[in-house]
Design a protein around this motif. Structure first.
Motif, PDB file in Angstrom:
ATOM      1  N   ALA A  95       0.854  -1.184   0.000  1.00  0.00           N
ATOM      2  CA  ALA A  95       0.000   0.000   0.000  1.00  0.00           C
ATOM      3  C   ALA A  95       0.891   1.236   0.000  1.00  0.00           C
ATOM      4  O   ALA A  95       1.913   1.279   0.696  1.00  0.00           O
ATOM      5  CB  ALA A  95      -0.908   0.008   1.227  1.00  0.00           C
ATOM      6  N   PHE A  96       0.523   2.217  -0.805  1.00  0.00           N
ATOM      7  CA  PHE A  96       1.209   3.508  -0.763  1.00  0.00           C
ATOM      8  C   PHE A  96       0.263   4.501  -0.105  1.00  0.00           C
ATOM      9  O   PHE A  96      -0.777   4.846  -0.656  1.00  0.00           O
ATOM     10  CB  PHE A  96       1.590   3.989  -2.161  1.00  0.00           C
ATOM     11  CG  PHE A  96       2.296   5.333  -2.163  1.00  0.00           C
ATOM     12  CD1 PHE A  96       3.573   5.455  -1.636  1.00  0.00           C
ATOM     13  CD2 PHE A  96       1.674   6.459  -2.671  1.00  0.00           C
ATOM     14  CE1 PHE A  96       4.224   6.687  -1.617  1.00  0.00           C
ATOM     15  CE2 PHE A  96       2.312   7.689  -2.666  1.00  0.00           C
ATOM     16  CZ  PHE A  96       3.600   7.796  -2.137  1.00  0.00           C
ATOM     17  N   LEU A  97       0.623   4.932   1.097  1.00  0.00           N
ATOM     18  CA  LEU A  97      -0.198   5.877   1.854  1.00  0.00           C
ATOM     19  C   LEU A  97       0.266   7.280   1.502  1.00  0.00           C
ATOM     20  O   LEU A  97       1.342   7.718   1.912  1.00  0.00           O
ATOM     21  CB  LEU A  97      -0.072   5.609   3.355  1.00  0.00           C
ATOM     22  CG  LEU A  97      -0.919   6.480   4.279  1.00  0.00           C
ATOM     23  CD1 LEU A  97      -2.395   6.416   3.913  1.00  0.00           C
ATOM     24  CD2 LEU A  97      -0.702   6.058   5.736  1.00  0.00           C
ATOM     25  N   SER A  98      -0.551   7.975   0.742  1.00  0.00           N
ATOM     26  CA  SER A  98      -0.153   9.259   0.160  1.00  0.00           C
ATOM     27  C   SER A  98      -0.938  10.403   0.770  1.00  0.00           C
ATOM     28  O   SER A  98      -2.101  10.253   1.155  1.00  0.00           O
ATOM     29  CB  SER A  98      -0.391   9.228  -1.355  1.00  0.00           C
ATOM     30  OG  SER A  98      -0.154  10.494  -1.936  1.00  0.00           O
ATOM     31  N   GLY A  99      -0.301  11.572   0.800  1.00  0.00           N
ATOM     32  CA  GLY A  99      -1.034  12.795   1.068  1.00  0.00           C
ATOM     33  C   GLY A  99      -1.745  13.230  -0.200  1.00  0.00           C
ATOM     34  O   GLY A  99      -1.850  12.454  -1.164  1.00  0.00           O
TER      35      GLY A  99
END
Length: 348
Positions: free
Chosen positions: A191-195
């Motif tokens: 998972a890429f947790l992005s702003g």
């Protein structure tokens, strides 16, 4: 490369406003400072002239009296993020050596606040600014430059002759290093947790992660699940734990766009009885001090924060001191720091 003086305009003065409106300087001053003393029709005529000429009032007299004529602005995305504290320290140290003061301006990741800060710097006739923009829309900054306030872009990839000087970190290389690390540990669901995706750094870090998948023969779309949150802070990371854990296929690892998100996520996982790296591997970005203090230590990407700030202020100082200054770009390479929050995928 282009000269730093290209594109600068002499700021419109009160005389031009008075001439356009057909009134005296004193009347313009009253409209700006004591509008109740001016007849409505006259006031409207002056206000129309102000809009047409895009006049910005000059507050430099007050600045001179307070000894801040050489002040420069520093636009940061989030004043609560310790990453910016170290960047600001580098900028202030460099500025102090040339007798300049630094005004800290927190955009809070909002374009409206960035726009108001630009207006304020123009009104104060600030010497210049170091800016980490909210997004790729630099129109407020070009407006500021046309008002005689030069700037240097900080940690933003869109630097070059068209935009002036810039100092950045190769965020794609940082994302690539994280991807290689996680894939090397056997993780194939990440998972890429992005702003907010309007923030260029988030997009570049994801691009690096996707490149790591591609070079390993993996389909990035099958490996990566993008989770976007509204702010790049610990609270957003903590609340994102529910999204990370939701769905049929739980990821084995989470790459967070910065350390604040990662530290918040670790807290959210802990509240649900889960830990890194036993249940999930977690990676951050920035290498803030807290990354080495939590247990287990946070695997992250170190940026040369202090050097980034000093380099940006040095470029701005060169432009302010040398009319023949040529715009330059400076790019740093980040470094992966492996700590205890990442481990091999269970079963590999």
């Amino acid at each position: 490369m282009s000269s730093s003086t290209e594109g600068l305009e002499r700021p419109v003065g009160i005389n031009e406003v008075a001439a356009r409106a057909g009134v005296s300087r004193a009347t313009v001053s009253n409209v700006l400072n004591r509008p109740h003393r001016v007849a409505e029709a006259t006031r409207r005529r002056v206000e129309e002239a102000v809009r047409e000429l895009d006049y910005v009032r000059n507050s430099s007299g007050r600045s001179l009296r307070s000894g801040r004529a050489d002040a420069v602005g520093l636009f940061v995305l989030d004043i609560t993020n310790p990453f910016f504290t170290e960047v600001a320290r580098g900028i202030e140290d460099e500025a102090a050596e040339s007798g300049r003061a630094v005004i800290l301006l927190n955009s809070a990741e909002r374009s409206g606040r960035q726009r108001r800060s630009a207006r304020m710097l123009a009104e104060q006739r600030a010497a210049g600014a170091v800016v980490m923009p909210v997004d790729d829309d630099l129109s407020d900054l070009f407006w500021l430059r046309r008002r005689g306030v030069p700037w240097v872009l900080l940690d933003h990839g869109g630097t070059g002759e068209a935009t002036g000087c810039g100092v950045s970190v190769d965020n794609r290389a940082g994302g690539l290093a994280v991807g290689r690390h996680l894939i090397g540990l056997g993780h194939e669901r990440i998972a890429f947790l992005s702003g907010p995706f309007a923030v260029r750094q988030c997009r570049d870090r994801l691009a690096g992660l996707r490149a790591a998948c591609a070079e390993s023969g993996l389909d990035p779309d099958a490996v990566i699940r993008l989770i976007e949150v509204p702010m790049l802070n610990a609270g957003s990371g903590e609340r994102a734990a529910e999204k990370v854990l939701g769905g049929a296929a739980r990821p084995g690892a989470v790459f967070c766009a910065n350390d604040q998100l990662a530290l918040g996520l670790l807290k959210g996982l802990g509240e649900r009885g889960l830990r890194a790296p036993g249940d999930l591997s977690v990676v951050g970005y920035d290498d803030v001090d807290a990354a080495a203090l939590v247990h287990p230590g946070l695997t992250t990407v170190a940026q040369p924060k202090y050097d980034l700030g000093r380099a940006a202020m040095r470029l701005l100082g060169d432009e302010l001191d040398d009319p023949g200054h040529r715009h330059l770009r400076c790019r740093f390479t980040p470094e992966l720091v492996v700590r205890g929050s990442t481990a091999a995928r269970r079963g590999t």
